[in-house]
Design a protein around this motif. Sequence first.
Motif, PDB file in Angstrom:
ATOM      1  N   UNK A 258       0.844  -1.211   0.000  1.00 43.94           N
ATOM      2  CA  UNK A 258       0.000   0.000   0.000  1.00 43.94           C
ATOM      3  C   UNK A 258       0.863   1.238   0.000  1.00 43.94           C
ATOM      4  N   UNK A 259       0.413   2.249  -0.729  1.00 43.78           N
ATOM      5  CA  UNK A 259       1.154   3.492  -0.786  1.00 43.78           C
ATOM      6  C   UNK A 259       0.453   4.498  -1.674  1.00 43.78           C
ATOM      7  N   UNK A 279       4.855   4.168   2.564  1.00 40.26           N
ATOM      8  CA  UNK A 279       4.803   5.049   3.744  1.00 40.26           C
ATOM      9  C   UNK A 279       6.173   5.322   4.337  1.00 40.26           C
ATOM     10  N   UNK A 280       7.143   4.407   4.173  1.00 39.41           N
ATOM     11  CA  UNK A 280       8.497   4.605   4.750  1.00 39.41           C
ATOM     12  C   UNK A 280       9.408   5.376   3.794  1.00 39.41           C
ATOM     13  N   UNK A 281       8.865   5.838   2.652  1.00 40.41           N
ATOM     14  CA  UNK A 281       9.640   6.624   1.700  1.00 40.41           C
ATOM     15  C   UNK A 281      10.254   5.811   0.589  1.00 40.41           C
ATOM     16  N   UNK A 282      10.140   4.501   0.639  1.00 39.92           N
ATOM     17  CA  UNK A 282      10.712   3.656  -0.414  1.00 39.92           C
ATOM     18  C   UNK A 282       9.907   3.846  -1.701  1.00 39.92           C
ATOM     19  N   UNK A 326      15.435   2.919  -1.987  1.00 39.30           N
ATOM     20  CA  UNK A 326      15.161   3.118  -0.572  1.00 39.30           C
ATOM     21  C   UNK A 326      15.279   4.591  -0.230  1.00 39.30           C
ATOM     22  N   UNK A 327      14.224   5.150   0.396  1.00 38.53           N
ATOM     23  CA  UNK A 327      14.251   6.541   0.830  1.00 38.53           C
ATOM     24  C   UNK A 327      14.224   7.519  -0.312  1.00 38.53           C
ATOM     25  N   UNK A 328      13.821   7.047  -1.497  1.00 40.66           N
ATOM     26  CA  UNK A 328      13.755   7.936  -2.649  1.00 40.66           C
ATOM     27  C   UNK A 328      15.097   8.249  -3.243  1.00 40.66           C
ATOM     28  N   UNK A 329      16.169   7.456  -2.934  1.00 35.28           N
ATOM     29  CA  UNK A 329      17.497   7.709  -3.468  1.00 35.28           C
ATOM     30  C   UNK A 329      17.532   7.495  -4.965  1.00 35.28           C
TER      31      UNK A 329
END
Length: 346
Positions: A258-259, A279-282, A326-329
């Motif tokens: 979900x996102x 939700x964790x930014x991935x 991961x984290x939008x990198x």
Amino acid sequence: MASDRPAQPTSSPPSDTHTFGYSSGKDEGPWEEWNPTEDSLAPVRGRHRVGKQRGGGLARSSTVLGVGVIAAVGAGGMATAAPGKAPVSISLPDLSSVTDSAKALISDGGSSTPQGSTTPLTTAGLTHADTADGATDAGEALRSRIMQQAESQQNQVDSAKQQAAQTAAAKKAVALATEQQDAAEAKEAAAKQKAEDEAKAKIEAARLAELAKSYTLPTSSYTLTSTFGEAGALWSSGYHTGLDFAAPTGTLIKAVHSGTITEAGWAGSYGYRTILTLDDGTELWFCHQSSISASVGQKVATGDVIGRVGATGNVTGAHLHLEVHAGGAATGIDPMAWLQSKGLNP
């Protein structure tokens, strides 16, 4: 007055060593008869004791000499006086008594201890301990003592060897016991670690199983063709940056988790691309779609359809190219490992 004595010679009579008389040249007569008795021939006691000669020789006492002379004279039966003297009759006792007295005097020696030792040479050096052990010969006793000393030394050597062997055996036993204890402890530690690992694995499996309920694979009826990190000229970066799921064109693409949809549209070499931000930014990139079924800002749940498999962009065939950032990198990570961390096994 007339004298009945015979006329004296004008000169001194010569000394006669063959007569018993001891004349000095003067007339000491008349001579009396001397009858030796047992008392007069008794051995002299006290200070005039006669010592024995070594080896049983005769005593040197003048008394004994006199007895010997008397015994010798007794063989003739008569002693003669000096020349010109009348013979003197001498009565001698039984020679057997004289001989016995002389023998007693010689053997007794005035009760003095004989010089020298009558101890046999072979018993010289014997100790009371040797005598108590029954030894009668000094050489045999010495040999026995040497043998006892050698036996004692050998016993000491044997005892030392036995002690050394016992010490070595004890050390070996201790080393073996220590080794066995270490092995048992290592085995126990390994079993404990294994049990802990198994417990952790069970916990992790349970966690992943629970987590997998909220995650899903992006498509079905697929084949993995290229993995993360493969090198090749087909990719502009020089290596493959995602995980390829080869499937027929039009195969449904679903939301892994979900996102929110943060991008949907054309992306050059990626073809049609949809970006799902969790939700964790991935960020999850779904590329080469033939069509997009979601719009930017849309909230989706796990398993919702967001597009279809295609061959748009830089491709050689229909497939879904999935990247994970991961984290939008800007640089992605291995999608395989990330899916597995969520309890999924592509």
